[in-house]
Scaffold this motif. Sequence first.
Motif, PDB file in Angstrom:
ATOM      1  N   PHE A  29      -4.980  70.263 -27.668  1.00  0.00           N
ATOM      2  CA  PHE A  29      -6.395  70.135 -27.308  1.00  0.00           C
ATOM      3  C   PHE A  29      -6.724  68.712 -26.884  1.00  0.00           C
ATOM      4  O   PHE A  29      -6.260  67.738 -27.469  1.00  0.00           O
ATOM      5  CB  PHE A  29      -7.289  70.516 -28.488  1.00  0.00           C
ATOM      6  CG  PHE A  29      -8.738  70.188 -28.263  1.00  0.00           C
ATOM      7  CD1 PHE A  29      -9.540  71.016 -27.503  1.00  0.00           C
ATOM      8  CD2 PHE A  29      -9.295  69.029 -28.790  1.00  0.00           C
ATOM      9  CE1 PHE A  29     -10.875  70.706 -27.274  1.00  0.00           C
ATOM     10  CE2 PHE A  29     -10.621  68.707 -28.571  1.00  0.00           C
ATOM     11  CZ  PHE A  29     -11.415  69.544 -27.808  1.00  0.00           C
ATOM     12  N   CYS A  66     -10.437  66.740 -25.495  1.00  0.00           N
ATOM     13  CA  CYS A  66     -11.857  66.873 -25.166  1.00  0.00           C
ATOM     14  C   CYS A  66     -12.077  66.638 -23.674  1.00  0.00           C
ATOM     15  O   CYS A  66     -11.511  65.718 -23.083  1.00  0.00           O
ATOM     16  CB  CYS A  66     -12.663  65.875 -25.987  1.00  0.00           C
ATOM     17  SG  CYS A  66     -14.437  65.859 -25.587  1.00  0.00           S
ATOM     18  N   ARG A  79     -11.361  70.350 -34.374  1.00  0.00           N
ATOM     19  CA  ARG A  79     -10.230  70.608 -35.267  1.00  0.00           C
ATOM     20  C   ARG A  79     -10.727  70.936 -36.670  1.00  0.00           C
ATOM     21  O   ARG A  79     -11.700  70.347 -37.133  1.00  0.00           O
ATOM     22  CB  ARG A  79      -9.301  69.398 -35.302  1.00  0.00           C
ATOM     23  CG  ARG A  79      -8.752  69.002 -33.930  1.00  0.00           C
ATOM     24  CD  ARG A  79      -8.122  67.627 -33.973  1.00  0.00           C
ATOM     25  NE  ARG A  79      -7.691  67.171 -32.651  1.00  0.00           N
ATOM     26  CZ  ARG A  79      -8.491  66.570 -31.773  1.00  0.00           C
ATOM     27  NH1 ARG A  79      -9.768  66.344 -32.080  1.00  0.00           N
ATOM     28  NH2 ARG A  79      -8.020  66.187 -30.603  1.00  0.00           N
ATOM     29  N   SER A 114      -6.393  74.219 -37.482  1.00  0.00           N
ATOM     30  CA  SER A 114      -6.866  75.262 -36.572  1.00  0.00           C
ATOM     31  C   SER A 114      -8.000  74.696 -35.739  1.00  0.00           C
ATOM     32  O   SER A 114      -8.341  73.523 -35.854  1.00  0.00           O
ATOM     33  CB  SER A 114      -7.320  76.502 -37.360  1.00  0.00           C
ATOM     34  OG  SER A 114      -8.333  76.150 -38.294  1.00  0.00           O
ATOM     35  N   GLY A 115      -8.588  75.548 -34.890  1.00  0.00           N
ATOM     36  CA  GLY A 115      -9.637  75.077 -33.999  1.00  0.00           C
ATOM     37  C   GLY A 115     -10.878  75.935 -34.084  1.00  0.00           C
ATOM     38  O   GLY A 115     -10.806  77.153 -34.254  1.00  0.00           O
ATOM     39  N   CYS A 140     -16.376  75.237 -29.615  1.00  0.00           N
ATOM     40  CA  CYS A 140     -16.079  74.311 -28.510  1.00  0.00           C
ATOM     41  C   CYS A 140     -15.562  75.120 -27.332  1.00  0.00           C
ATOM     42  O   CYS A 140     -14.572  75.863 -27.477  1.00  0.00           O
ATOM     43  CB  CYS A 140     -15.034  73.287 -28.960  1.00  0.00           C
ATOM     44  SG  CYS A 140     -14.237  72.381 -27.601  1.00  0.00           S
ATOM     45  N   GLU A 200     -13.795  74.388 -24.669  1.00  0.00           N
ATOM     46  CA  GLU A 200     -12.407  74.130 -24.292  1.00  0.00           C
ATOM     47  C   GLU A 200     -11.445  74.687 -25.343  1.00  0.00           C
ATOM     48  O   GLU A 200     -10.383  75.219 -25.002  1.00  0.00           O
ATOM     49  CB  GLU A 200     -12.182  72.632 -24.087  1.00  0.00           C
ATOM     50  CG  GLU A 200     -10.748  72.226 -23.798  1.00  0.00           C
ATOM     51  CD  GLU A 200     -10.174  72.825 -22.511  1.00  0.00           C
ATOM     52  OE1 GLU A 200      -8.950  72.697 -22.314  1.00  0.00           O
ATOM     53  OE2 GLU A 200     -10.934  73.422 -21.714  1.00  0.00           O
ATOM     54  N   MET A 201     -11.799  74.578 -26.626  1.00  0.00           N
ATOM     55  CA  MET A 201     -10.959  75.162 -27.665  1.00  0.00           C
ATOM     56  C   MET A 201     -10.919  76.685 -27.523  1.00  0.00           C
ATOM     57  O   MET A 201      -9.863  77.300 -27.700  1.00  0.00           O
ATOM     58  CB  MET A 201     -11.474  74.771 -29.053  1.00  0.00           C
ATOM     59  CG  MET A 201     -10.574  75.230 -30.191  1.00  0.00           C
ATOM     60  SD  MET A 201      -8.935  74.454 -30.188  1.00  0.00           S
ATOM     61  CE  MET A 201      -9.304  72.853 -30.886  1.00  0.00           C
ATOM     62  N   GLN A 206      -8.506  77.567 -24.720  1.00  0.00           N
ATOM     63  CA  GLN A 206      -7.102  77.421 -25.087  1.00  0.00           C
ATOM     64  C   GLN A 206      -6.654  78.507 -26.047  1.00  0.00           C
ATOM     65  O   GLN A 206      -5.543  79.030 -25.945  1.00  0.00           O
ATOM     66  CB  GLN A 206      -6.872  76.038 -25.712  1.00  0.00           C
ATOM     67  CG  GLN A 206      -7.015  74.901 -24.720  1.00  0.00           C
ATOM     68  CD  GLN A 206      -6.259  73.660 -25.165  1.00  0.00           C
ATOM     69  OE1 GLN A 206      -5.367  73.739 -25.997  1.00  0.00           O
ATOM     70  NE2 GLN A 206      -6.591  72.527 -24.601  1.00  0.00           N
ATOM     71  N   CYS A 207      -7.509  78.845 -26.994  1.00  0.00           N
ATOM     72  CA  CYS A 207      -7.140  79.853 -27.994  1.00  0.00           C
ATOM     73  C   CYS A 207      -7.068  81.243 -27.385  1.00  0.00           C
ATOM     74  O   CYS A 207      -6.135  82.005 -27.641  1.00  0.00           O
ATOM     75  CB  CYS A 207      -8.157  79.839 -29.139  1.00  0.00           C
ATOM     76  SG  CYS A 207      -7.924  81.188 -30.336  1.00  0.00           S
ATOM     77  N   ASN A 242      -7.865  83.915 -34.965  1.00  0.00           N
ATOM     78  CA  ASN A 242      -8.424  82.586 -35.219  1.00  0.00           C
ATOM     79  C   ASN A 242      -9.318  82.603 -36.452  1.00  0.00           C
ATOM     80  O   ASN A 242      -9.251  81.699 -37.297  1.00  0.00           O
ATOM     81  CB  ASN A 242      -9.200  82.104 -34.001  1.00  0.00           C
ATOM     82  CG  ASN A 242      -9.878  80.760 -34.224  1.00  0.00           C
ATOM     83  OD1 ASN A 242     -11.010  80.700 -34.694  1.00  0.00           O
ATOM     84  ND2 ASN A 242      -9.178  79.693 -33.889  1.00  0.00           N
ATOM     85  N   TYR A 245     -18.205  80.929 -27.348  1.00  0.00           N
ATOM     86  CA  TYR A 245     -18.508  79.622 -27.948  1.00  0.00           C
ATOM     87  C   TYR A 245     -19.962  79.558 -28.414  1.00  0.00           C
ATOM     88  O   TYR A 245     -20.259  78.976 -29.462  1.00  0.00           O
ATOM     89  CB  TYR A 245     -18.139  78.479 -26.991  1.00  0.00           C
ATOM     90  CG  TYR A 245     -19.246  77.917 -26.133  1.00  0.00           C
ATOM     91  CD1 TYR A 245     -20.136  76.979 -26.643  1.00  0.00           C
ATOM     92  CD2 TYR A 245     -19.388  78.300 -24.803  1.00  0.00           C
ATOM     93  CE1 TYR A 245     -21.144  76.453 -25.846  1.00  0.00           C
ATOM     94  CE2 TYR A 245     -20.380  77.772 -24.006  1.00  0.00           C
ATOM     95  CZ  TYR A 245     -21.265  76.852 -24.532  1.00  0.00           C
ATOM     96  OH  TYR A 245     -22.270  76.320 -23.756  1.00  0.00           O
TER      97      TYR A 245
END
Length: 430
Positions: free
Chosen positions: A2, A4, A101, A113-114, A118, A120-121, A124-125, A325, A393
Amino acid sequence: GFSCLGGDCEDTCCKSWDIWFDQPHYELLKENIQQEGGELESKFSAQIELNQATDASEQKYACLKLDDDGHCAFLQDDGLCEIHRHFGEKPLSNICAFYPRVLSRQGDTIELSGALSCPEMARQCLFAEESIELVDFKPDILPRPDDYPLTRELKLPTEHFYYDNFLPVRDVLMKTIELEGFDLDSRLYFISSFASRLGLFYHLEADPAQDMLESELKQAMSVSMLERMDDFVSKYAPAEPVAIIVVQAVLQLRVQQFPDETYSHFIKDVFGAYENLLGEGNNTSATDAVLPAEELWQLFQQRRQLIDAYFKQELESCFSRYLINCLYREWFITMPDLFTYIHMLLIRLAILRFLVYSHPEVYRMVEELKSKSASATETELKNLQSCLVDVIYKNSRAIDHNTTFLQVVYDAIHEQQMMTHEYSLPFIKF
């Protein structure tokens, strides 16, 4: 992996959140800013105030005051942080340095974990090409490798049946969600049934029953049992639109409590569109009136069937990763029993599904594909992913991370005597 996006992010985490400084980082920031002097020192004095409340502690030592519009005063026009720009990550508050995070510790194990609040998180997830698997990590990937906070630390008693078996139980849940060959609805029923069976002897107040638990852990992945449950789920049709009643009530409550947030505006648009289709008005901001459950349920099911015809595989993959998640990040042992956690997770997923399948852009895109008798291209798939990130999100910020609001939902479900395995199927088949 990750990183930002800063000013390139479609939203900001520097708005509308409570940001606390622990004492060491407050003192470090103060020292850095005093050396800098000038306007930055004046802003520090005006915007960061010591905690004078009764809950003051080393961890909640000082609080960042937000501007009238809810933004952090140190957020600059380019979307970057003035403090970070001057001094780097060392003097930042823990939340500013480490979000999104999440670091959790149980015993000698720290898990990273994330948070999907967010964007962007979430991207990615939910959409990374790599499969989801647990890997070892080293602290040097963290923003402050030698100075990192724990989001959650459980100091558990030794030889406690409920806590000691957390990892093998969670492992079964995560493997079940990832099972290939079964629709997501069936996999959801598998974990709900598993949690219900365990509830008889595996909970916070339970006496040790290791043999019974190990038997259930082995049986949980029995192919013959899963196939029987899969057949049952495929034939089940809710007799009453219970789930849509709950979902509508929860979302309208959220709008009433937080009418000005972007999540609420999206909810208003969704219900406004349904209201127009039902012929009960043309005000797209209407949320006070409760839409008739049976008609709303039928419209929603029509949309889900149409959208699934084009994107079922992508949506089920996305929802599966969302669930994994949650299971990894949230730790069900913070609740008194497994079933309560799983049942509330099913309700949260039902809310998420409603918003995704009701998303105006997703529906418009599918209607256009249908009219052209065309298949989805890479462009449509990217548009779908953008819509999913947008919903997930915002939903995570508004509901998943809002324990106070979730408690209200839990109390209402419990009061209506709906906290049972019998009521899980309507939410699963949502």
